[in-house]
Design a protein around this motif. Structure first.
Motif, short mmCIF file in Angstrom:
data_model
loop_
_atom_site.label_atom_id
_atom_site.label_comp_id
_atom_site.label_asym_id
_atom_site.label_seq_id
_atom_site.Cartn_x
_atom_site.Cartn_y
_atom_site.Cartn_z
N GLU A 246 0.75 -1.26 -0.17
CA GLU A 246 0.02 0.03 -0.15
C GLU A 246 0.80 1.19 0.10
O GLU A 246 2.13 1.09 0.65
N THR A 247 0.51 2.40 -0.72
CA THR A 247 0.86 3.54 -0.69
C THR A 247 -0.26 4.70 -0.71
O THR A 247 -1.03 4.54 -1.04
N GLN A 248 0.32 6.05 -0.51
CA GLN A 248 -0.58 7.28 -0.80
C GLN A 248 -0.25 7.66 -2.17
O GLN A 248 0.91 8.09 -2.26
N ILE A 249 -1.40 7.96 -2.86
CA ILE A 249 -1.55 8.52 -3.99
C ILE A 249 -2.24 9.69 -4.19
O ILE A 249 -3.46 9.54 -3.66
N LEU A 250 -1.90 11.06 -4.01
CA LEU A 250 -2.63 12.23 -3.77
C LEU A 250 -3.50 12.07 -2.68
O LEU A 250 -4.73 12.21 -2.72
N GLY A 251 -2.93 11.91 -1.56
CA GLY A 251 -3.90 11.67 -0.31
C GLY A 251 -4.63 10.39 -0.24
O GLY A 251 -5.54 10.21 0.82
N VAL A 252 -4.95 9.64 -1.22
CA VAL A 252 -5.47 8.29 -1.21
C VAL A 252 -4.81 7.17 -1.21
O VAL A 252 -3.55 6.97 -1.68
N THR A 253 -5.24 6.05 -0.22
CA THR A 253 -4.62 5.00 0.07
C THR A 253 -4.79 3.84 -1.10
O THR A 253 -6.13 3.61 -1.38
N ALA A 254 -3.85 3.60 -1.64
CA ALA A 254 -3.96 2.74 -3.09
C ALA A 254 -3.04 1.23 -2.99
O ALA A 254 -1.99 1.43 -2.09
N THR A 255 -3.55 0.21 -3.52
CA THR A 255 -2.60 -0.73 -3.22
C THR A 255 -2.11 -1.22 -4.52
O THR A 255 -2.75 -1.37 -5.81
N VAL A 256 -0.69 -1.29 -4.59
CA VAL A 256 0.06 -1.56 -5.84
C VAL A 256 0.04 -3.09 -6.00
O VAL A 256 0.52 -3.77 -5.20
N GLU A 257 -0.56 -3.56 -7.07
CA GLU A 257 -0.94 -4.96 -7.25
C GLU A 257 0.14 -5.44 -8.14
O GLU A 257 0.62 -6.74 -7.95
N SER A 258 0.57 -4.88 -9.28
CA SER A 258 1.59 -5.41 -9.98
C SER A 258 2.40 -4.52 -10.76
O SER A 258 2.17 -3.14 -10.79
N ILE A 259 3.51 -4.87 -11.38
CA ILE A 259 4.36 -3.98 -12.31
C ILE A 259 4.08 -4.57 -13.58
O ILE A 259 4.02 -5.73 -14.12
N ASP A 260 3.98 -3.67 -14.43
CA ASP A 260 3.70 -4.23 -16.06
C ASP A 260 4.81 -3.12 -16.78
O ASP A 260 5.11 -2.11 -16.52
N ILE A 261 4.71 -3.59 -18.08
CA ILE A 261 5.65 -2.75 -18.97
C ILE A 261 4.83 -2.50 -20.36
O ILE A 261 3.93 -3.34 -20.75
N THR A 262 4.69 -1.38 -20.80
CA THR A 262 4.01 -0.84 -21.96
C THR A 262 4.69 -1.39 -23.13
O THR A 262 5.67 -1.76 -23.48
N GLU A 263 3.83 -0.97 -24.21
CA GLU A 263 4.43 -1.37 -25.48
C GLU A 263 5.60 -0.30 -25.90
O GLU A 263 6.50 -0.79 -26.80
#
Length: 310
Positions: A246-263
């Protein structure tokens, strides 16, 4: 350690307070901000060398010090044997938990007629001044972290069982500031060794540049071009970053579920806040404090992308 000598002006004041003001040793010690034993030793030295108050007018400070602390008499061959200082220096450097006190005790057992501990220390310091000067290393802030684990163990009590066990001490020190992290682990295996590093970086809230360079070399091995290098980072993050966290993003608690790579070979974090999912660039993702295990790879990726420590 041998006792540091008082400045001769302080010695004169001790004598004045004793002989003129007729103060006792405790009162003199309080006025002169020295120990009562120190006052007593100096009065005994003065009496032993035959000095009387008032001191002669032509007795300067250098002569007074020489009278109170005369050099040791030159002994005849075979009397008052001097220590073998090259051997003592080698023992201090090579043997663990060895001090000058222990080495003097060993010397004194073999040579009871030899020098006392204070004189032993002073002789060693005088001898060591002639050693070759060692080049000092300069460390820039954030550049290096030094880590080690002591060979000796320390007794530690298991808080759950009360059992006393032997534990190994791990220490990490930032080179420039000497900011230190230390912990004890039950074993010296690879799992504890790596875990100690992770917890040290969590404590420091970051990694040093030298460690970043090592991570870059590991992530980018055999990678040609930016696309393969980005894939290298994606691989190590997928393997080593502890998810979810979990981390804070703009004051909102969010869960980082995975890491992805874009095209276009950008690494992103897949985050969820309630029913909302969002992909955020790994370069901009705020990390919690303490960061999750494996977060040093995120720092290495950001350094690779921007050329700056973040």
């Amino acid at each position: 350690m041998p006792e540091r000598r008082l400045p001769m002006r302080h010695v004169r004041e001790v004598l004045r307070l004793h002989f003129e003001a007729k103060l006792n040793e405790r009162q003199i010690a309080k006025i002169c901000s020295v120990g009562k034993g120190t006052v007593r030793r100096y009065l005994k030295r003065i009496a032993a060398v035959g000095l009387v108050w008032p001191l002669p007018a032509d007795l300067d400070d250098a002569t007074l010090e020489q009278r109170i602390f005369p050099p040791p008499p030159p002994g005849t061959p075979g009397s008052r044997p001097l220590p073998d200082f090259p051997v003592i220096h080698k023992e201090l450097k090579s043997r663990q938990n060895v001090t000058l006190q222990l080495l003097w005790e060993e010397h004194h057992q073999d040579h009871p007629e030899g020098c006392n501990y204070s004189w032993f220390c002073e002789l060693y310091r005088n001898w060591s001044r002639n050693l070759d000067i060692v080049l000092r290393q300069e460390h820039r802030a954030g550049e290096r972290t030094f880590v080690d684990r002591a060979v000796q163990t320390v007794p530690a009590t298991d808080p759950r069982t009360g059992e006393v066990r032997e534990a190994y001490v791990f220490v990490a020190v930032l080179g420039a500031s000497s900011y230190t992290y230390a912990e004890a682990t039950w074993t010296r295996n690879l799992w504890d060794w790596c875990g100690s590093h992770v917890r040290a970086f969590e404590f420091f809230q970051g990694t040093s540049k030298a460690r970043i360079d090592e991570l870059l070399e590991e992530a980018l091995v055999d990678a040609n071009g930016e696309s393969e290098q980005a894939t290298g980072f994606y691989t190590v993050l997928e393997n080593d970053l502890r998810l979810p966290f979990e981390t804070q993003i703009l004051g909102v608690t969010a869960t980082v579920e995975s890491i992805d790579i874009t095209e276009d070979d950008q690494l992103v974090a897949v985050c969820r806040a309630g029913k909302t999912r969002q992909r955020i660039s790994l370069s901009e993702l705020p990390l919690p404090s303490p960061p999750p295990a494996g977060a040093e790879w995120i720092a290495a990726y950001r350094y690779w992308k921007t050329g700056a420590m973040r």
